[in-house]
Write a protein that holds these residues in place. Structure first.
Motif, PDB file in Angstrom:
ATOM      1  N   SER A 253       0.758  -1.223  -0.279  1.00 44.15           N
ATOM      2  CA  SER A 253       0.056   0.464  -0.028  1.00 44.15           C
ATOM      3  C   SER A 253       0.791   1.106   0.161  1.00 44.15           C
ATOM      4  O   SER A 253       0.496   2.439  -0.338  1.00 44.15           O
ATOM      5  CB  SER A 253      -0.702   0.015   1.034  1.00 44.15           C
ATOM      6  OG  SER A 253      -0.217  -0.525   2.685  1.00 44.15           O
ATOM      7  N   LYS A 254       1.931   1.244   0.635  1.00 42.78           N
ATOM      8  CA  LYS A 254       3.122   2.104   0.693  1.00 42.78           C
ATOM      9  C   LYS A 254       3.810   2.708  -0.913  1.00 42.78           C
ATOM     10  O   LYS A 254       3.829   3.377  -1.322  1.00 42.78           O
ATOM     11  CB  LYS A 254       4.233   2.435   1.002  1.00 42.78           C
ATOM     12  CG  LYS A 254       4.149   1.631   2.704  1.00 42.78           C
ATOM     13  CD  LYS A 254       5.162   1.368   3.542  1.00 42.78           C
ATOM     14  CE  LYS A 254       5.662   0.948   4.963  1.00 42.78           C
ATOM     15  NZ  LYS A 254       6.826   0.614   4.865  1.00 42.78           N
ATOM     16  N   ILE A 255       3.374   1.826  -2.000  1.00 47.59           N
ATOM     17  CA  ILE A 255       3.789   1.898  -3.115  1.00 47.59           C
ATOM     18  C   ILE A 255       2.858   2.728  -3.856  1.00 47.59           C
ATOM     19  O   ILE A 255       2.455   3.222  -4.699  1.00 47.59           O
ATOM     20  CB  ILE A 255       4.533   0.684  -3.837  1.00 47.59           C
ATOM     21  CG1 ILE A 255       5.916   0.340  -2.896  1.00 47.59           C
ATOM     22  CG2 ILE A 255       4.811   0.958  -5.477  1.00 47.59           C
ATOM     23  CD1 ILE A 255       6.835   1.128  -2.814  1.00 47.59           C
ATOM     24  N   ILE A 256       1.388   1.574  -3.812  1.00 47.60           N
ATOM     25  CA  ILE A 256       0.289   2.559  -4.619  1.00 47.60           C
ATOM     26  C   ILE A 256       0.156   3.643  -3.485  1.00 47.60           C
ATOM     27  O   ILE A 256       0.041   4.067  -5.004  1.00 47.60           O
ATOM     28  CB  ILE A 256      -1.468   1.442  -3.955  1.00 47.60           C
ATOM     29  CG1 ILE A 256      -1.039   0.006  -4.460  1.00 47.60           C
ATOM     30  CG2 ILE A 256      -2.146   1.924  -4.480  1.00 47.60           C
ATOM     31  CD1 ILE A 256      -0.737   0.355  -5.813  1.00 47.60           C
ATOM     32  N   VAL A 257      -0.062   3.496  -2.665  1.00 52.68           N
ATOM     33  CA  VAL A 257      -0.369   5.560  -1.918  1.00 52.68           C
ATOM     34  C   VAL A 257       0.446   6.311  -3.121  1.00 52.68           C
ATOM     35  O   VAL A 257       0.664   7.277  -3.722  1.00 52.68           O
ATOM     36  CB  VAL A 257      -0.042   5.503  -0.708  1.00 52.68           C
ATOM     37  CG1 VAL A 257      -0.177   7.129   0.007  1.00 52.68           C
ATOM     38  CG2 VAL A 257      -1.276   4.850   0.030  1.00 52.68           C
ATOM     39  N   ALA A 258       2.049   6.353  -2.895  1.00 51.67           N
ATOM     40  CA  ALA A 258       2.606   7.078  -4.197  1.00 51.67           C
ATOM     41  C   ALA A 258       2.396   7.834  -5.136  1.00 51.67           C
ATOM     42  O   ALA A 258       2.865   8.568  -5.480  1.00 51.67           O
ATOM     43  CB  ALA A 258       4.472   6.386  -3.952  1.00 51.67           C
ATOM     44  N   ILE A 259       1.989   6.441  -5.608  1.00 50.28           N
ATOM     45  CA  ILE A 259       2.010   6.217  -7.316  1.00 50.28           C
ATOM     46  C   ILE A 259       0.966   7.108  -8.056  1.00 50.28           C
ATOM     47  O   ILE A 259       0.488   8.304  -8.313  1.00 50.28           O
ATOM     48  CB  ILE A 259       1.685   5.169  -7.768  1.00 50.28           C
ATOM     49  CG1 ILE A 259       2.869   4.430  -7.883  1.00 50.28           C
ATOM     50  CG2 ILE A 259       1.008   5.248  -8.968  1.00 50.28           C
ATOM     51  CD1 ILE A 259       2.675   2.916  -8.119  1.00 50.28           C
ATOM     52  N   LYS A 260      -0.490   6.806  -6.349  1.00 51.47           N
ATOM     53  CA  LYS A 260      -1.521   8.147  -6.381  1.00 51.47           C
ATOM     54  C   LYS A 260      -1.416   9.200  -6.646  1.00 51.47           C
ATOM     55  O   LYS A 260      -1.828   9.776  -6.615  1.00 51.47           O
ATOM     56  CB  LYS A 260      -2.658   7.278  -5.580  1.00 51.47           C
ATOM     57  CG  LYS A 260      -2.942   5.753  -5.817  1.00 51.47           C
ATOM     58  CD  LYS A 260      -4.343   5.636  -6.777  1.00 51.47           C
ATOM     59  CE  LYS A 260      -4.270   5.028  -7.293  1.00 51.47           C
ATOM     60  NZ  LYS A 260      -4.892   4.554  -8.622  1.00 51.47           N
ATOM     61  N   VAL A 261      -0.424   9.618  -5.074  1.00 51.69           N
ATOM     62  CA  VAL A 261       0.143  10.939  -4.445  1.00 51.69           C
ATOM     63  C   VAL A 261       0.441  11.282  -6.278  1.00 51.69           C
ATOM     64  O   VAL A 261      -0.013  12.893  -6.439  1.00 51.69           O
ATOM     65  CB  VAL A 261       0.526  11.228  -3.708  1.00 51.69           C
ATOM     66  CG1 VAL A 261       1.674  12.069  -3.513  1.00 51.69           C
ATOM     67  CG2 VAL A 261      -0.350  11.028  -2.463  1.00 51.69           C
ATOM     68  N   LEU A 262       1.876  10.834  -7.187  1.00 49.58           N
ATOM     69  CA  LEU A 262       2.262  11.034  -8.029  1.00 49.58           C
ATOM     70  C   LEU A 262       1.547  11.524  -8.864  1.00 49.58           C
ATOM     71  O   LEU A 262       0.873  12.820  -9.751  1.00 49.58           O
ATOM     72  CB  LEU A 262       3.217  10.242  -8.518  1.00 49.58           C
ATOM     73  CG  LEU A 262       4.520  10.707  -7.516  1.00 49.58           C
ATOM     74  CD1 LEU A 262       5.493   9.501  -8.111  1.00 49.58           C
ATOM     75  CD2 LEU A 262       5.047  11.916  -7.377  1.00 49.58           C
ATOM     76  N   MET A 263       0.426  10.713  -8.918  1.00 52.39           N
ATOM     77  CA  MET A 263      -0.817  10.875 -10.148  1.00 52.39           C
ATOM     78  C   MET A 263      -1.091  12.107 -10.041  1.00 52.39           C
ATOM     79  O   MET A 263      -2.051  12.439 -10.522  1.00 52.39           O
ATOM     80  CB  MET A 263      -1.681   9.962 -10.416  1.00 52.39           C
ATOM     81  CG  MET A 263      -0.965   8.974 -10.866  1.00 52.39           C
ATOM     82  SD  MET A 263      -2.004   7.058 -11.049  1.00 52.39           S
ATOM     83  CE  MET A 263      -3.129   7.556 -12.116  1.00 52.39           C
TER      84      MET A 263
END
Length: 92
Positions: free
Chosen positions: A14-24
């Motif tokens: 989920s840390k990776i997913i959150v980082a990707i979503k925030v960048l998007m």
């Protein structure tokens, strides 16, 4: 050689997913600035919502990924996980 993914690490993934979503979500922030500066009152309100998209996308991305990973882990335990076929390659 076949491999099977039997469990997803919920918090680490989920840390990776959150980082990707925030960048998007920052893409929405880039759209928000002209909306706020040049738009009429309704467009400005939409721009403010777009400005906070990184936060919204991070929160919702985390929540929905945790739900999805939990469901996957439950189903993988009972039915088996996703299978992939892998092979070793030579590094010349």
């Amino acid at each position: 050689m076949k491999k099977q993914m039997v469990r997803i690490s919920i918090l680490q993934s989920s840390k990776i997913i959150v980082a990707i979503k925030v960048l998007m979500g920052f893409l929405f922030s880039l759209i928000a600035v002209p909306m706020i500066v040049f738009g009429d009152p309704l467009i400005r309100k939409m721009g403010v919502v777009y400005l906070f998209m990184p936060v919204f996308m991070g929160i919702f991305g985390f929540v929905f990924f945790v739900i999805g990973a939990t469901v996957y882990n439950f189903l993988a335990k009972h039915f088996g996980g996703v299978e992939v076929e892998v092979r070793d390659i030579d590094h010349a």
